[in-house]
Design an enzyme around this catalytic site. Structure first.
Site, PDB file in Angstrom:
ATOM      1  N   CYS A 138       0.871  -1.352  -0.029  1.00  0.00           N
ATOM      2  CA  CYS A 138      -0.031  -0.128   0.057  1.00  0.00           C
ATOM      3  C   CYS A 138       0.863   1.192   0.177  1.00  0.00           C
ATOM      4  O   CYS A 138       0.039   2.395  -0.103  1.00  0.00           O
ATOM      5  CB  CYS A 138      -1.018   0.171   1.235  1.00  0.00           C
ATOM      6  SG  CYS A 138       0.014   0.132   2.491  1.00  0.00           S
ATOM      7  N   ASP A 192       2.416   2.599   2.538  1.00  0.00           N
ATOM      8  CA  ASP A 192       2.291   3.126   3.883  1.00  0.00           C
ATOM      9  C   ASP A 192       3.650   2.911   4.693  1.00  0.00           C
ATOM     10  O   ASP A 192       4.315   1.857   4.230  1.00  0.00           O
ATOM     11  CB  ASP A 192       1.155   2.573   4.876  1.00  0.00           C
ATOM     12  CG  ASP A 192      -0.046   3.419   4.043  1.00  0.00           C
ATOM     13  OD1 ASP A 192      -0.182   4.492   3.405  1.00  0.00           O
ATOM     14  OD2 ASP A 192      -1.081   2.506   4.471  1.00  0.00           O
ATOM     15  N   CYS A 218      -2.800   3.059   7.923  1.00  0.00           N
ATOM     16  CA  CYS A 218      -4.298   3.203   8.110  1.00  0.00           C
ATOM     17  C   CYS A 218      -4.731   2.499   9.497  1.00  0.00           C
ATOM     18  O   CYS A 218      -3.612   2.302  10.119  1.00  0.00           O
ATOM     19  CB  CYS A 218      -4.982   1.969   7.281  1.00  0.00           C
ATOM     20  SG  CYS A 218      -4.308   0.494   7.579  1.00  0.00           S
ATOM     21  N   CYS A 262      -1.203  -4.957   6.875  1.00  0.00           N
ATOM     22  CA  CYS A 262      -0.992  -3.984   7.574  1.00  0.00           C
ATOM     23  C   CYS A 262      -0.079  -4.213   8.896  1.00  0.00           C
ATOM     24  O   CYS A 262       0.691  -3.657   9.542  1.00  0.00           O
ATOM     25  CB  CYS A 262      -1.968  -3.102   8.119  1.00  0.00           C
ATOM     26  SG  CYS A 262      -3.312  -3.098   6.531  1.00  0.00           S
TER      27      CYS A 262
HETATM   28 FE1  FES Z   1      -1.215   0.408   4.176  1.00  0.00          FE
HETATM   29 FE2  FES Z   1      -2.996  -0.535   5.974  1.00  0.00          FE
HETATM   30  S1  FES Z   1      -3.382  -0.130   4.246  1.00  0.00           S
HETATM   31  S2  FES Z   1      -0.894  -0.091   5.998  1.00  0.00           S
END
Ligand code: FES
Length: 209
Positions: free
Chosen positions: A34, A36, A61, A105
């Protein structure tokens, strides 16, 4: 999406949030799935190897914030050897479960904790640096060279790689999200196998499509 009350509690009021004023190890990791990021700081007692303090920041998230919160709770007061053994499955269980699409995640949070511990061990000469030997970064760099023919972009940019890991025995596991009836499914799997198998130290590649 259905979250447990525990996930919501940790998301709304995360524990151990923020950078530590005094720390002797840190790591920042990004998720190939993702994009992140999570950072973790540790303050490890150098005599006992116990994690006395731990802090995190997440640019992820709700699931990621909740997992980072719970694993920092789980790791605090443990030795680095004990904390290293915390798995993303245990973290997810501790949160009373996560939706399946959100499992990566918790993988990101746990990988960051392990990386911070590893950085501590390298800096304190407890283990050798693995620079040059097979590691996850090398796997991800290789996957970034593989194009998904349908779109002409690489698997990492398209966030098709949901999970990638390598263990000490050279066993590589890669989870790729690709539609069931996609005509390029097998091509992509073959490409991945070809690219990864040629990396030094790889013994076996498992691809989950
Ligand atoms: Fe990116 Fe959860 S969607 S860490």
């Amino acid at each position: 999406m259905q979250y447990s009350q525990k996930v919501l509690d940790h998301f709304m009021k995360p524990h151990n949030l923020g950078k530590l004023d005094t720390s002797n190890a840190e790591a920042t990791e990004g998720s190939p799935a993702c994009g992140d990021q999570v950072s973790i700081w540790l303050n490890v007692n150098e005599d006992t190897q116990v994690i006395e303090d731990i802090g995190f920041l997440s640019y992820g998230c709700a699931s990621n914030i909740a997992t980072a919160s719970i694993i920092t709770d789980m790791a605090k007061g443990k030795t680095i050897a004990e904390a290293k053994a915390i798995s993303w499955k245990e973290a997810a269980e501790e949160l009373d479960g996560l939706p399946p699409v959100k499992m990566h995640c918790s993988v990101l949070a746990v990988d960051t904790l392990r990386k911070a511990i590893k950085n501590y061990e390298i800096a304190h000469h407890l283990i050798e640096s693995d620079k040059g030997s097979l590691n996850k970064e090398m796997i991800l760099a290789e996957l970034a060279k593989i194009l998904y023919p349908k779109v002409g972009e690489d698997l990492i940019s398209l966030k098709m790689v949901k999970y990638a890991s390598v263990n000490e025995d050279g066993l590589v596991t890669i989870d790729v999200e690709i539609p069931k009836f996609d005509q390029y499914r097998e091509n992509v799997a073959d490409e991945i196998r070809e690219h990864i198998e040629k990396l030094p130290g790889v013994k076996k590649v498992t691809i989950n499509l």
